[in-house]
Design a protein around this motif. Structure first.
Motif, PDB file in Angstrom:
ATOM      1  N   ALA A 133       0.646  -1.161  -0.083  1.00 21.89           N
ATOM      2  CA  ALA A 133      -0.033  -0.055   0.080  1.00 21.89           C
ATOM      3  C   ALA A 133       0.904   1.273  -0.018  1.00 21.89           C
ATOM      4  CB  ALA A 133      -0.935   0.091   1.121  1.00 21.89           C
ATOM      5  N   LEU A 134       1.912   1.337   0.788  1.00 23.91           N
ATOM      6  CA  LEU A 134       2.933   2.451   0.652  1.00 23.91           C
ATOM      7  C   LEU A 134       3.614   2.400  -0.600  1.00 23.91           C
ATOM      8  CD1 LEU A 134       3.158   4.380   3.177  1.00 23.91           C
ATOM      9  CD2 LEU A 134       1.983   2.356   3.547  1.00 23.91           C
ATOM     10  N   VAL A 135       3.852   1.476  -1.222  1.00 26.28           N
ATOM     11  CA  VAL A 135       4.618   1.336  -2.413  1.00 26.28           C
ATOM     12  C   VAL A 135       3.700   2.180  -3.405  1.00 26.28           C
ATOM     13  CG1 VAL A 135       5.668   0.248  -4.532  1.00 26.28           C
ATOM     14  CG2 VAL A 135       6.260  -0.561  -1.923  1.00 26.28           C
ATOM     15  N   LEU A 202       4.099   6.046  21.194  1.00 33.51           N
ATOM     16  CA  LEU A 202       4.603   7.077  20.405  1.00 33.51           C
ATOM     17  C   LEU A 202       6.137   6.870  20.231  1.00 33.51           C
ATOM     18  CD1 LEU A 202       3.846   9.394  18.691  1.00 33.51           C
ATOM     19  CD2 LEU A 202       4.149  11.088  20.790  1.00 33.51           C
ATOM     20  N   LYS A 203       6.891   6.449  21.235  1.00 32.17           N
ATOM     21  CA  LYS A 203       8.252   6.462  21.114  1.00 32.17           C
ATOM     22  C   LYS A 203       8.613   4.952  20.482  1.00 32.17           C
ATOM     23  CE  LYS A 203      11.108   8.502  23.916  1.00 32.17           C
ATOM     24  NZ  LYS A 203      11.940   8.946  25.299  1.00 32.17           N
ATOM     25  N   ILE A 204       7.614   4.045  20.847  1.00 31.57           N
ATOM     26  CA  ILE A 204       8.066   2.806  20.382  1.00 31.57           C
ATOM     27  C   ILE A 204       7.834   2.648  18.767  1.00 31.57           C
ATOM     28  CG2 ILE A 204       7.575   0.205  20.534  1.00 31.57           C
ATOM     29  CD1 ILE A 204       7.024   0.862  23.451  1.00 31.57           C
ATOM     30  N   GLU A 205       6.628   2.787  18.564  1.00 34.47           N
ATOM     31  CA  GLU A 205       5.911   2.585  17.089  1.00 34.47           C
ATOM     32  C   GLU A 205       5.870   3.812  16.365  1.00 34.47           C
ATOM     33  OE1 GLU A 205       5.498  -0.286  16.439  1.00 34.47           O
ATOM     34  OE2 GLU A 205       5.317  -1.423  18.458  1.00 34.47           O
ATOM     35  N   GLY A 206       6.036   5.001  16.708  1.00 32.23           N
ATOM     36  CA  GLY A 206       5.923   6.400  16.129  1.00 32.23           C
ATOM     37  C   GLY A 206       6.714   6.249  14.955  1.00 32.23           C
ATOM     38  N   ILE A 207       7.679   5.737  14.914  1.00 35.95           N
ATOM     39  CA  ILE A 207       8.857   5.712  13.804  1.00 35.95           C
ATOM     40  C   ILE A 207       8.029   4.998  12.329  1.00 35.95           C
ATOM     41  CG2 ILE A 207       9.473   3.234  14.216  1.00 35.95           C
ATOM     42  CD1 ILE A 207      12.132   5.729  12.634  1.00 35.95           C
ATOM     43  N   TYR A 208       7.180   4.068  12.677  1.00 41.11           N
ATOM     44  CA  TYR A 208       6.459   3.688  11.463  1.00 41.11           C
ATOM     45  C   TYR A 208       5.600   4.737  10.709  1.00 41.11           C
ATOM     46  CZ  TYR A 208       7.895  -1.117  12.743  1.00 41.11           C
ATOM     47  OH  TYR A 208       8.356  -2.176  13.089  1.00 41.11           O
ATOM     48  N   PRO A 209       4.651   5.275  11.184  1.00 42.27           N
ATOM     49  CA  PRO A 209       3.986   6.330  10.560  1.00 42.27           C
ATOM     50  C   PRO A 209       4.704   7.480  10.300  1.00 42.27           C
ATOM     51  CG  PRO A 209       3.024   6.188  13.117  1.00 42.27           C
ATOM     52  CD  PRO A 209       4.082   5.016  12.788  1.00 42.27           C
ATOM     53  N   LEU A 210       5.610   7.901  11.113  1.00 40.96           N
ATOM     54  CA  LEU A 210       6.221   9.239  10.879  1.00 40.96           C
ATOM     55  C   LEU A 210       7.229   8.914   9.527  1.00 40.96           C
ATOM     56  CD1 LEU A 210       6.946  10.348  14.416  1.00 40.96           C
ATOM     57  CD2 LEU A 210       5.448  11.638  12.719  1.00 40.96           C
ATOM     58  N   ALA A 211       7.718   7.776   9.444  1.00 41.99           N
ATOM     59  CA  ALA A 211       8.384   7.529   8.114  1.00 41.99           C
ATOM     60  C   ALA A 211       7.559   7.493   7.012  1.00 41.99           C
ATOM     61  CB  ALA A 211       9.220   6.067   8.326  1.00 41.99           C
ATOM     62  N   TYR A 212       6.284   6.958   7.036  1.00 43.43           N
ATOM     63  CA  TYR A 212       5.387   6.971   5.769  1.00 43.43           C
ATOM     64  C   TYR A 212       5.142   8.416   5.755  1.00 43.43           C
ATOM     65  CZ  TYR A 212       3.468   2.389   7.357  1.00 43.43           C
ATOM     66  OH  TYR A 212       3.380   1.118   7.505  1.00 43.43           O
ATOM     67  N   HIS A 214       6.948  10.820   6.134  1.00 38.28           N
ATOM     68  CA  HIS A 214       8.302  11.294   5.642  1.00 38.28           C
ATOM     69  C   HIS A 214       8.431  10.981   4.143  1.00 38.28           C
ATOM     70  CE1 HIS A 214      12.830  11.630   4.615  1.00 38.28           C
ATOM     71  NE2 HIS A 214      12.397  12.616   5.205  1.00 38.28           N
ATOM     72  N   SER A 215       8.150   9.574   3.808  1.00 35.16           N
ATOM     73  CA  SER A 215       8.272   8.935   2.766  1.00 35.16           C
ATOM     74  C   SER A 215       7.695   9.435   1.627  1.00 35.16           C
ATOM     75  CB  SER A 215       8.469   7.599   2.494  1.00 35.16           C
ATOM     76  OG  SER A 215       7.184   7.014   2.816  1.00 35.16           O
ATOM     77  N   VAL A 335      16.203   3.562   2.453  1.00 32.61           N
ATOM     78  CA  VAL A 335      14.890   4.276   2.490  1.00 32.61           C
ATOM     79  C   VAL A 335      14.478   4.897   3.997  1.00 32.61           C
ATOM     80  CG1 VAL A 335      14.130   1.930   3.498  1.00 32.61           C
ATOM     81  CG2 VAL A 335      12.304   3.415   2.221  1.00 32.61           C
ATOM     82  N   LEU A 336      15.240   4.632   4.823  1.00 31.35           N
ATOM     83  CA  LEU A 336      15.317   5.255   6.278  1.00 31.35           C
ATOM     84  C   LEU A 336      16.567   5.503   6.845  1.00 31.35           C
ATOM     85  CD1 LEU A 336      13.260   6.555   8.244  1.00 31.35           C
ATOM     86  CD2 LEU A 336      12.492   4.242   8.818  1.00 31.35           C
ATOM     87  N   ASP A 337      17.203   6.489   6.312  1.00 27.22           N
ATOM     88  CA  ASP A 337      18.713   6.583   6.639  1.00 27.22           C
ATOM     89  C   ASP A 337      18.618   7.168   8.172  1.00 27.22           C
ATOM     90  OD1 ASP A 337      18.097   9.286   6.240  1.00 27.22           O
ATOM     91  OD2 ASP A 337      19.188   9.364   4.600  1.00 27.22           O
TER      92      ASP A 337
END
Lengths: 366, 296
Positions: A133-135, A202-212, A214-215, A335-337
């Motif tokens: 879905a993200l691709v 937010l700290k544990i999983e926030g990386i996923y949606p925030l990476a979305y 950003h990408s 993809v997530l540097d």
């Protein structure tokens, strides 16, 4: 085709990261290593992965790196050790695949950015940016289907439980110990926050949606406003961390973003959880369900906790590592540097400060 | 002032736009406590000319100046249901409440969005404690040209109805992209750490629009989504996702509750509180946009 020998530097959580690395034919796990001073439960888990892959477990990180001729480190320790292990890997000239979150402290993220860049190695934070879905979403955005992005909103709800519900602690019961709870949660794979320092969703999983976000936008977050709550689980309430949060993001280029995230409990969704993206642009809008494509499968005797809807065509692990190999070989960014990971950690830190102060907070852009 | 005796059955007059009056005509025979046929008027001024021919009024959007008409209606003790989106200022509502408090008639101002089938199902689940304590409301409303202020008020009301409270804090951002396009984002904090995010986006490109909202409670969650509810139309080599239009059931529900309230003499007789909350929150949002600070 180059191949890369990988050292797994601590594997205390469920082993999705090393297994994901090993899913790509160019990457081979050759050793598991950790510091000898780690507690027994850490050594037990490290040994388990070593046994699964039939590779040695060495209780000396530096010795394992030097003796096993590795080029890549796979770091999946407790969050507070992520950056330290990754910095040591970078200093040894290893490329790094690291589990989320980047760290529980922004100063550690800065130390890692410096080490990665000074040593000229590649770094990728584990992520979900290559889910189909993200691709697809990126393809639509890049094709200009909605024009220039004006707003982006992400719902990221994991429908998992995390111990007893909030309010269940009796008056004489002690507060739930975070680390002990996380160690026990390894059984069902809900130990994403394992470590001494309590961390909210937010700290544990926030990386996923925030990476979305950003990408899809490429835009830096400038300011945030956030609300957080310990709404569902006693362990979060006892340790004063969030299991539900909302964040408004003011981003470069005037883009507005929002994030709603939570570990909302197994009863709140029939599958893994509601994960959606809403984007608006000057030419239209886009609604993306992260779960799709999926297949509904129902049958007599189906276990109650088995998801009724199975995601299909998922190739996220392979594509992360394909991208990582390309980065190593061509010098492109992953993809997530490391800088993006650090920016996301700074956004989370600002959001948590905003929630505590009830004020709008500038993101530390370093 | 005439003496009001609440009749067992009310003579009802409806005033407003063609679409809503048409919907009302479809549900007329399904309303209880009503003397058929309903009287229909396009404008409030027309309605006032026949004031002795009805006991109660349903004022729908596009019916004219409600404040001035309300004085006459209240003086004649005519019960009034007013679609709250008509009223967009606190002063207007205060005036309306004031004149009705001096009458013996019932005044209700409510937003129809609460009465849509999906909204009723979610609010009933909250009332039944199925979802536990509400923690988060998330709303996206995209439309081509709907008056943004009216839409925003009904969305605020929806969020407040979930928490059964006004928010304690409001943080708002607005982006304007020319005359016909803008987006507004509201981030509200409710008592007991409740929170709500409302995204209102207006733009010609949104066509038929899009609406979704969800409630995350401590024991469960509810998801309402055009994305999920769409049907697929395939024609001329093209695929189109389409949603069913809102049925007249929402207006039936809204009017029936009003009629029940009048006939049962349920208190409070004058009820504009939800509307006033929504207007005050909208004012806080404007303050937040202007000051770029959190309003409380």
């Amino acid at each position: 085709m180059n191949s890369y020998r990988c050292a797994v530097l601590s594997i205390v959580k469920h082993a999705y990261v090393p297994r994901g690395v090993a899913s790509h034919p160019q990457f081979e796990l050759v050793v598991v290593a950790d510091d000898a001073a780690q507690p027994d439960w850490v050594h037990e888990r490290n040994q388990r992965l070593a046994d699964e892959f039939d590779i040695p477990y060495v209780k000396d990180v530096e010795r394992a790196v030097s003796e096993y001729n590795v080029q890549v480190a796979v770091v999946s320790s407790e969050a507070e050790r992520h950056c330290d292990l990754s910095v040591r890997a970078a200093e040894a000239g290893l490329h790094i695949v690291q589990d989320k979150p980047m760290s529980d402290r922004l100063s550690e993220c800065d130390r890692l950015v410096e080490a990665v860049e000074r040593n000229g190695v590649k770094f990728v934070m584990w992520n979900r940016n290559f889910l189909p879905a993200l691709v697809h979403a990126r393809q639509l955005v890049e094709a200009g289907e909605i024009g220039d992005i004006r707003a982006i909103h992400c719902d990221f709800y994991f429908a998992k439980d995390c111990g007893p519900p909030v309010g269940s602690r009796g008056p004489d019961d002690p507060p739930i110990n975070w680390l002990e709870h996380q160690i026990a949660a390894h059984v069902d794979g809900s130990d994403g926050g394992v470590g001494r320092e309590p961390m909210g969703e937010l700290k544990i999983e926030g990386i996923y949606p925030l990476a979305y976000i950003h990408s899809l936008t490429g835009a830096a977050v400038k300011r945030v406003f956030a609300r957080t709550a310990s709404h569902f689980h006693q362990v979060h309430a006892d340790n004063n961390v969030d299991d539900l949060a909302t964040v408004t993001l003011e981003m470069a280029g005037g883009i507005v973003g929002t994030l709603a995230i939570g570990r909302i409990g197994a009863s709140s969704h029939p599958d893994i959880g509601e994960i959606k993206l809403h984007l608006t642009g000057d030419k239209g809008g886009l609604v993306i369900s992260e779960a799709r494509p999926e297949v509904g499968i129902y049958y007599r005797g189906q276990p109650p906790h088995e998801f009724r809807h199975q995601r299909i065509a998922v190739d996220n692990d392979f594509l992360i590592m394909e991208d990582f190999a390309r980065a190593i070989e061509t010098g492109s960014e992953t993809v997530l540097d490391v800088r993006t990971g650090r920016a996301i950690a700074a956004t989370v830190e600002a959001a948590l400060l905003s929630a505590r102060t009830n004020e709008v907070v500038n993101v530390n852009s370093a | 002032m005439t003496t009001t005796q609440t009749p067992a059955s009310l003579r009802l007059a409806v005033v407003g736009n063609d679409q809503d009056r048409n919907a009302m005509s479809h549900i007329e025979n399904r309303l209880s406590g009503l003397v058929a046929p309903m009287l229909q008027f396009e404008w409030l001024d027309d309605l006032l000319a026949e004031i002795d021919s009805f006991d109660a009024v349903v004022a729908l959007p596009d019916s004219g100046n409600a404040s001035s008409a309300a004085e006459t209606l209240a003086a004649s003790d005519k019960h009034l249901l007013i679609e709250a989106s008509i009223l967009t200022s606190v002063d207007e509502v205060s005036h309306l409440r004031s004149v009705y408090e001096q009458s013996k008639a019932t005044l209700v101002a409510s937003y129809r969005l609460r009465y849509q089938a999906a909204s009723k199902a979610v609010l009933a689940s909250l009332d039944n404690k199925k979802l536990g304590r509400p923690g988060l409301v998330r709303i996206h409303a995209w439309s081509p040209s709907h008056p943004a202020d009216e839409q925003l008020l009904s969305l605020i009301d929806l969020a407040c109805s979930v928490f059964q409270s006004a928010p304690e804090t409001v943080w708002a951002i607005q982006k304007i992209f020319g005359q016909a396009s803008r987006c507004m984002n509201l981030h509200m904090g409710f008592p007991q750490n409740g929170m709500a995010l409302i995204d209102v986006s207006i733009g010609d490109s949104f066509g038929a629009g899009y609406f979704t909202w969800s409630v995350i409670g401590s024991d469960g969650a509810a998801y309402i989504d055009d994305h999920h509810d769409m049907q697929l139309l395939i024609r001329d080599s093209q695929r189109r996702a389409i949603t069913a239009p809102d049925t007249s059931l929402s207006i039936l529900s809204q009017v029936q509750e009003f009629l029940d309230r009048v006939t049962s003499r349920r208190e409070p007789r004058v009820d504009t509180s939800d509307l006033e909350v929504a207007l005050n929150v909208a004012a806080s949002a404007m303050q937040s946009i202007t000051t770029e600070a959190v309003a409380s």
